[in-house]
Design a protein around this motif. Structure first.
Motif, PDB file in Angstrom:
ATOM      1  N   GLU A  62      67.179   6.391 -27.531  1.00  0.00           N
ATOM      2  CA  GLU A  62      66.125   5.417 -27.804  1.00  0.00           C
ATOM      3  C   GLU A  62      66.651   4.254 -28.633  1.00  0.00           C
ATOM      4  O   GLU A  62      66.315   3.098 -28.377  1.00  0.00           O
ATOM      5  N   ARG A  83      68.670   1.987 -26.445  1.00  0.00           N
ATOM      6  CA  ARG A  83      67.817   1.174 -25.582  1.00  0.00           C
ATOM      7  C   ARG A  83      67.147   0.041 -26.380  1.00  0.00           C
ATOM      8  O   ARG A  83      67.084  -1.100 -25.933  1.00  0.00           O
ATOM      9  N   LEU A  84      66.661   0.374 -27.576  1.00  0.00           N
ATOM     10  CA  LEU A  84      66.007  -0.642 -28.400  1.00  0.00           C
ATOM     11  C   LEU A  84      66.990  -1.743 -28.781  1.00  0.00           C
ATOM     12  O   LEU A  84      66.676  -2.933 -28.745  1.00  0.00           O
ATOM     13  N   LEU A 121      56.926   0.389 -30.797  1.00  0.00           N
ATOM     14  CA  LEU A 121      58.359   0.352 -30.494  1.00  0.00           C
ATOM     15  C   LEU A 121      58.978   1.752 -30.529  1.00  0.00           C
ATOM     16  O   LEU A 121      59.834   2.094 -29.714  1.00  0.00           O
ATOM     17  N   VAL A 122      58.548   2.569 -31.483  1.00  0.00           N
ATOM     18  CA  VAL A 122      59.127   3.902 -31.604  1.00  0.00           C
ATOM     19  C   VAL A 122      58.239   4.965 -30.944  1.00  0.00           C
ATOM     20  O   VAL A 122      58.468   6.160 -31.100  1.00  0.00           O
ATOM     21  N   GLY A 123      57.210   4.505 -30.230  1.00  0.00           N
ATOM     22  CA  GLY A 123      56.389   5.442 -29.457  1.00  0.00           C
ATOM     23  C   GLY A 123      55.471   6.314 -30.285  1.00  0.00           C
ATOM     24  O   GLY A 123      55.174   7.436 -29.919  1.00  0.00           O
ATOM     25  N   ARG A 168      68.253  12.415 -28.197  1.00  0.00           N
ATOM     26  CA  ARG A 168      67.151  11.624 -27.679  1.00  0.00           C
ATOM     27  C   ARG A 168      66.949  10.363 -28.523  1.00  0.00           C
ATOM     28  O   ARG A 168      66.731   9.279 -27.999  1.00  0.00           O
ATOM     29  N   ARG A 223      61.490   8.577 -36.815  1.00  0.00           N
ATOM     30  CA  ARG A 223      61.075   7.399 -36.058  1.00  0.00           C
ATOM     31  C   ARG A 223      60.133   6.531 -36.881  1.00  0.00           C
ATOM     32  O   ARG A 223      60.168   5.304 -36.781  1.00  0.00           O
TER      33      ARG A 223
END
Ligand SMILES: Nc1ncnc2c1ncn2[C@@H]1O[C@H](COP(=O)(O)OP(=O)(O)OP(=O)(O)O)[C@@H](O)[C@H]1O
Ligand SMILES: [Mg+2]
Lengths: 275, 283
Positions: free
Chosen positions: A192, A195-196, A137-139, A188, A158
């Motif tokens: 994110e 968006r999440l 989820l957090v890349g 950034r 993150r």
């Protein structure tokens, strides 16, 4: 076109529109917190949060924002008043992201993220899947076996977010999570997070002292004044979703920021008048 | 948010740690002190020979070396005895120091009632306590171990205590938020936090255990166990066998270095993945 501002500290009638997002999840009534040394950190605090809302607490330093979050998380007990949830909470129903990453330096990223599950008594295999999902989820999937010291500040934050999400909390509390980061990383991470939130429909209570951040992220902003800490204004952010980066350049965003700024300045002035 | 943007993790995994320093640097770390030793010993040897200094005043390194070989039958077993004393004392110090620190962290009452005595034990000079210990403890070996324990115990206790108290506040809140049990808090949070502190204490205590053992043997003199290295040095001094004195001192120093290296290695192994003290700064 823009949101509305109410400068009254009581705002019982203002939130009907936003409650339509979902049923009420959390209600704080007349909560006060007086610390042992006599500091009145919060007084007469009322707040209601509905499911699916993204509420920001905005206020000057020392106005009791962290205290409110800790009261909600059950880490502090209110001196007066009540904090009530619509449903009984189990450990793991509240996720907390601190201002610092607060990772265990001796544990890998995966072990850090798995900590809440471990403490709540999940078995290993189910925990493994949940950890992988939260990291994706957090890349940060490919950093599962790294240690915190191998990560940048933004990546640590993150990981901290993934740890808060791993239990799929009903309520996510975030205490100035990106305040210690540089502007670029912060924007950034805001993108994110927006968006999440858009994709998952979490309920978030977000503490910040940045007007821009609060307008960008929130459905509703509660402006606080200090000494004693209390809400003095509430502003609904009725900008369309999803908000992408270009929202920051829109006239609507500019107008909202001015409005929230003005409310914040009034809040800070009212503090001076009372002390 | 699915693709990591911070670069390749496999590249990061290769970040050098304390274990794999650059080979050139590692070689230098060993060679440089050896070279110094070589120069000093050579100078010593030359001065002794040129000035014709008699061995009972200052023996040449070659003379000390040959004495070491000649009297190895005496010194070797003594070395073992001293190492055993220091190791036993250190073990006792680890168990009692870390154990008491844990008890103190669990109960304020234990801390309040016992800590003053631990401090008293620490501040009373061991040289003045050792004779008493030797009077009251019958077994000479046990008496010497006891003295060494007294000096080695406190650094471990003090360091472990500050380690157990150094827990990050936010992490503690996090554990509370997820309803961690006392046991989980101890095992997953407090002990790992305390580990680097404990290891720093262990490094100090290792050296002190040896010093304690030597002091106790000196005080015990001929009345004591009479087999440790310190006793051999004392004995050589009485007999004016100066080369043997130096040989014994050399072995004592070597023991101290060995203990220091051992505890440092242990600490580096345990902390290499995460703690600042065990990491190499990259430039
Ligand atoms: N444990 C405590 N004991 C006594 N006073 C406290 C304690 N914690 C906070 N306070 C006081 O309560 C007030 C509110 O603190 P709080 O941390 O909630 O502020 P904040 O809005 O989060 O500030 P910041 O933006 O700087 O983080 C401050 O005046 C602070 O000094
Ligand atoms: Mg705060």
């Amino acid at each position: 076109m823009s949101g509305e501002a109410k400068t009254s500290p009581r705002f019982s009638e203002t939130t009907d529109r936003h409650r339509q997002r979902g049923a009420e999840l959390l209600r704080i009534e007349k909560v006060s917190k007086v610390f042992a040394d006599g500091t009145v950190a919060v007084e007469g605090f009322d707040l209601s949060v509905a499911r699916g809302e993204f509420v920001s607490l905005l206020g000057p330093s020392g106005c009791g924002k962290s205290t409110v979050l800790r009261l909600i998380a059950g880490l502090l007990r209110p001196t007066r008043g009540t904090v009530r949830f619509a449903q009984p909470l189990a450990p793991g129903d509240i996720g907390f992201v601190f201002q610092e990453p607060t990772l265990m330096p001796w544990a890998t990223v995966a072990d850090n993220v798995a900590l809440p599950l471990r403490l709540c008594g999940f078995d290993g295999r189910r925990a493994g899947a949940a950890v992988a999902e939260a990291l994706a989820l957090v890349g940060l999937s490919s950093f599962a076996r790294a240690y915190p010291h191998q990560l940048s500040g933004g990546m640590k934050m993150r990981v901290s977010l993934a740890r808060a999400l791993v239990t799929r909390p009903t309520l996510l509390l975030m205490d100035e999570p990106f305040a210690a980061l540089d502007e670029i990383t912060r924007l950034r991470l805001d993108d994110e997070l927006a968006r999440l939130w858009q994709a998952h429909g979490w309920t978030v209570l977000f503490v910040t002292h940045s007007v821009f951040e609060s307008v960008y992220l929130s459905t509703r902003i509660v402006v606080m004044a200090a000494r004693p800490g209390r809400p003095v204004a509430e502003i609904a952010v009725d900008a369309p979703r999803p908000r992408e980066e270009d929202f920051r350049d829109s006239p609507l965003y500019g107008a909202l920021c001015r409005e929230v700024s003005a409310a914040l300045h009034r809040a800070m002035a009212s503090r001076g008048a009372e002390t | 948010m699915t693709s990591p943007r911070e670069g390749d993790p496999s590249g990061r995994a290769k970040e050098p740690r304390a274990g794999d320093r650059a080979p050139a640097e590692r070689a230098f770390r060993v060679l440089a002190p050896l070279l110094v030793a070589l120069f000093v010993l050579a100078g010593w040897e030359v001065v002794v020979r040129l000035r014709d200094i008699p061995p009972y005043i200052l023996p040449a390194p070659s003379r000390i070396a040959s004495e070491l070989v000649r009297s190895w039958d005496v010194l070797g077993p003594s070395l073992l005895v001293t190492v055993r004393i220091a190791a036993l004392a250190l073990l006792a110090a680890v168990v009692s120091g870390a154990g008491l620190a844990l008890l103190c962290s669990l109960s304020k009452w234990i801390e309040l009632s016992l800590l003053p005595y631990a401090v008293t034990l620490q501040v009373t000079p061991i040289v003045s306590v050792a004779p008493l210990v030797l009077v009251y403890v019958d077994d000479p070996l046990a008496a010497v171990v006891f003295c060494a324990w007294i000096v080695a115990f406190f650094p471990i206790l003090a360091n472990t205590m500050s380690g157990l108290a150094a827990v990050d506040h936010n992490l503690r809140d996090l554990f509370e938020l997820y309803g961690a049990s006392r046991w989980q808090q101890l095992w997953l949070l407090r002990l790992p936090t305390a580990l680097p502190y404990f290891l720093a204490g262990l490094r100090i205590a290792g050296g002190l255990a040896l010093i304690g053992a030597v002091v106790a043997e000196y005080v015990a003199g001929t009345a004591g166990a009479g087999t440790g290295l310190a006793f051999r040095v004392l004995e050589a001094q009485y007999r004016l066998n100066i080369p043997r004195m130096f040989a014994g001192l050399f072995l004592l120093a070597l023991t101290g270095i060995g203990i220091y290296c051992g505890t440092s290695l242990l600490s580096r192994l345990l902390l290499r993945n995460w703690h600042e003290s065990a990491r190499v700064r990259e430039r």
